[in-house]
Design an enzyme around this catalytic site. Sequence first.
Site, PDB file in Angstrom:
ATOM      1  N   ASP A  12      31.799 -23.923  -2.397  1.00  0.00           N
ATOM      2  CA  ASP A  12      33.761 -24.370  -2.366  1.00  0.00           C
ATOM      3  C   ASP A  12      34.400 -25.037  -3.861  1.00  0.00           C
ATOM      4  OD1 ASP A  12      33.522 -23.746  -0.202  1.00  0.00           O
ATOM      5  OD2 ASP A  12      34.073 -25.742   0.625  1.00  0.00           O
ATOM      6  N   LEU A  83      34.907 -32.283  -3.143  1.00  0.00           N
ATOM      7  CA  LEU A  83      34.173 -31.834  -2.592  1.00  0.00           C
ATOM      8  C   LEU A  83      32.365 -32.321  -3.234  1.00  0.00           C
ATOM      9  CD1 LEU A  83      35.402 -28.179  -4.010  1.00  0.00           C
ATOM     10  CD2 LEU A  83      36.125 -30.062  -2.289  1.00  0.00           C
ATOM     11  N   ALA A  84      32.476 -33.585  -3.203  1.00  0.00           N
ATOM     12  CA  ALA A  84      30.845 -34.428  -3.317  1.00  0.00           C
ATOM     13  C   ALA A  84      30.416 -34.440  -2.068  1.00  0.00           C
ATOM     14  CB  ALA A  84      31.497 -35.193  -4.310  1.00  0.00           C
ATOM     15  N   ALA A  85      29.487 -34.275  -1.897  1.00  0.00           N
ATOM     16  CA  ALA A  85      28.977 -34.594  -0.675  1.00  0.00           C
ATOM     17  C   ALA A  85      27.397 -34.311  -0.738  1.00  0.00           C
ATOM     18  CB  ALA A  85      29.358 -33.391   1.084  1.00  0.00           C
ATOM     19  N   SER A  87      25.391 -32.107   2.013  1.00  0.00           N
ATOM     20  CA  SER A  87      26.136 -31.132   2.715  1.00  0.00           C
ATOM     21  C   SER A  87      25.500 -30.619   4.171  1.00  0.00           C
ATOM     22  CB  SER A  87      27.399 -30.485   1.930  1.00  0.00           C
ATOM     23  OG  SER A  87      26.723 -28.814   1.218  1.00  0.00           O
ATOM     24  N   THR A 128      35.395 -31.427   8.887  1.00  0.00           N
ATOM     25  CA  THR A 128      34.258 -30.809   8.811  1.00  0.00           C
ATOM     26  C   THR A 128      34.477 -29.908  10.052  1.00  0.00           C
ATOM     27  OG1 THR A 128      32.479 -29.786   8.985  1.00  0.00           O
ATOM     28  CG2 THR A 128      32.897 -32.347   8.435  1.00  0.00           C
ATOM     29  N   GLU A 130      32.330 -29.705  11.897  1.00  0.00           N
ATOM     30  CA  GLU A 130      30.777 -30.931  12.664  1.00  0.00           C
ATOM     31  C   GLU A 130      31.750 -32.053  13.526  1.00  0.00           C
ATOM     32  OE1 GLU A 130      27.333 -30.143  12.881  1.00  0.00           O
ATOM     33  OE2 GLU A 130      28.202 -28.596  12.741  1.00  0.00           O
ATOM     34  N   TYR A 152      25.456 -36.340   9.371  1.00  0.00           N
ATOM     35  CA  TYR A 152      26.107 -36.295   8.796  1.00  0.00           C
ATOM     36  C   TYR A 152      27.663 -35.804   9.268  1.00  0.00           C
ATOM     37  CZ  TYR A 152      29.343 -31.883   6.194  1.00  0.00           C
ATOM     38  OH  TYR A 152      30.055 -31.230   5.730  1.00  0.00           O
ATOM     39  N   LYS A 156      31.181 -37.829   7.907  1.00  0.00           N
ATOM     40  CA  LYS A 156      32.464 -37.676   7.829  1.00  0.00           C
ATOM     41  C   LYS A 156      33.564 -37.774   8.359  1.00  0.00           C
ATOM     42  CE  LYS A 156      31.697 -34.272   4.468  1.00  0.00           C
ATOM     43  NZ  LYS A 156      32.734 -33.912   3.263  1.00  0.00           N
ATOM     44  N   HIS A 182      31.735 -21.783   5.964  1.00  0.00           N
ATOM     45  CA  HIS A 182      32.012 -20.681   4.961  1.00  0.00           C
ATOM     46  C   HIS A 182      31.387 -20.555   4.585  1.00  0.00           C
ATOM     47  CE1 HIS A 182      33.687 -24.579   4.590  1.00  0.00           C
ATOM     48  NE2 HIS A 182      33.503 -24.489   2.951  1.00  0.00           N
ATOM     49  N   ARG A 187      26.753 -19.328  -1.808  1.00  0.00           N
ATOM     50  CA  ARG A 187      26.469 -20.687  -0.583  1.00  0.00           C
ATOM     51  C   ARG A 187      24.792 -20.549  -0.751  1.00  0.00           C
ATOM     52  NH1 ARG A 187      27.576 -24.585   3.807  1.00  0.00           N
ATOM     53  NH2 ARG A 187      27.461 -23.399   5.378  1.00  0.00           N
TER      54      ARG A 187
END
Length: 342
Positions: A12, A83-85, A87, A128, A130, A152, A156, A182, A187
């Site tokens: 992303d 966007l740091a994660a 993931s 997310t 999730e 996770y 979140k 996504h 990816r």
Amino acid sequence: MHALITGVTGQDGAYLSALLLGEGYQVTGTSPRRSSDNSNLRRLMEVGALENHKFKYDTMDVTCASSVDAMITSQHFDVIYNLAAQSYVAESFVSPLATTQINYNGVLNLLESIKKFSRETRFYQASTSEMFGLVDCEAQNEDTKFHPRSPYGVAKCAAHYAVQNYREAYGMYACSGILFNHESPHRGIEFVTRKITDGVAKIVSKQRMDISLGTLDSQRDWGHARDYVRGMHMMMTQDRPEDFVIATGVTHSVRDVLEIAFSHVGLDYRDYVEQDARYMRPSDVPILCGDPSKARSKLGWEPTVDFEDMIKEMVDFDLFRHNVDPLKYFLTGGSADAAANR
Ligand code: F7E
């Protein structure tokens, strides 16, 4: 306009950098540490961000408050996209504390720093699907209750509520995009779609004989990452900060991904896929389907890429990466040797 993107080296981060640079933004993208061989900059290179003079790559660790403060006080940012994660959901069962440190504490560090030093800066949090986890309704929207099924998802959820709290308590422009799965050719290889498309390309190029997977029954609402970062940017350019679900509204199973990816190269997935308990999760999310009505009506956001086309695009990209020219491959009736892209 100056944007800071944390976690810029991921899928992303690359697409968002390209989008914002195209809109004339100056972009500072960060990751925790520089790799000596620059291999983590591959995606930024592939989308053309690295060569843009308005792009700067820097280091910042969101889990370290002083690192975050130093970045936010060093220059002015109009917008920050977090966007740091950590993931990868499966990894969060193995490393719940490290996952929480990045996915929750990291968000608090950013929010605190903005509150203290730069309250006008707009903040985007990567929430997310999730968070919905075990769902009891057909399509999930911004009002659906959360029932996370992994460390996770739990972290979140905590971050999502923190963003809401800073927005209400301090009047900050802070919003969360609740993005469903996504994908794209960028990816990470550990996620199921890319694991499958890369596996298909390796089978075609005779580097391996099969793919080991966990459950094939899981169903997800899979969209294209390029569409989804456009949704992020739209959320950040509204009059008021609000949270939005970004999804296609269509659900497919892991089996559907296999069916499309293998039949695209003329193979039957049943001959190549084995199931392996190592890829099963202690608790998984069986099915998700997003309801993007709010994003449609308030942002005018629409997904543009069809699921089947996206999986085929990923297979073609992976064939190229493994030195098979997809066009020659199809023209020669499925001969990888004849289609060798050398
Ligand atoms: O798994 C099943 C797996 O890892 C999808 C992240 O971006 O999207 C992603 O999370 C499903 C699961 O994505 C394998 O058990 C079967 O049910 O591709 P995934 P995810 O867990 O849905 C959300 C929105 C995020 O926020 C996350 O950061 O596929 N599955 N066999 C497998 N999954 C993997 N990874 N590998 C397998 O071998």
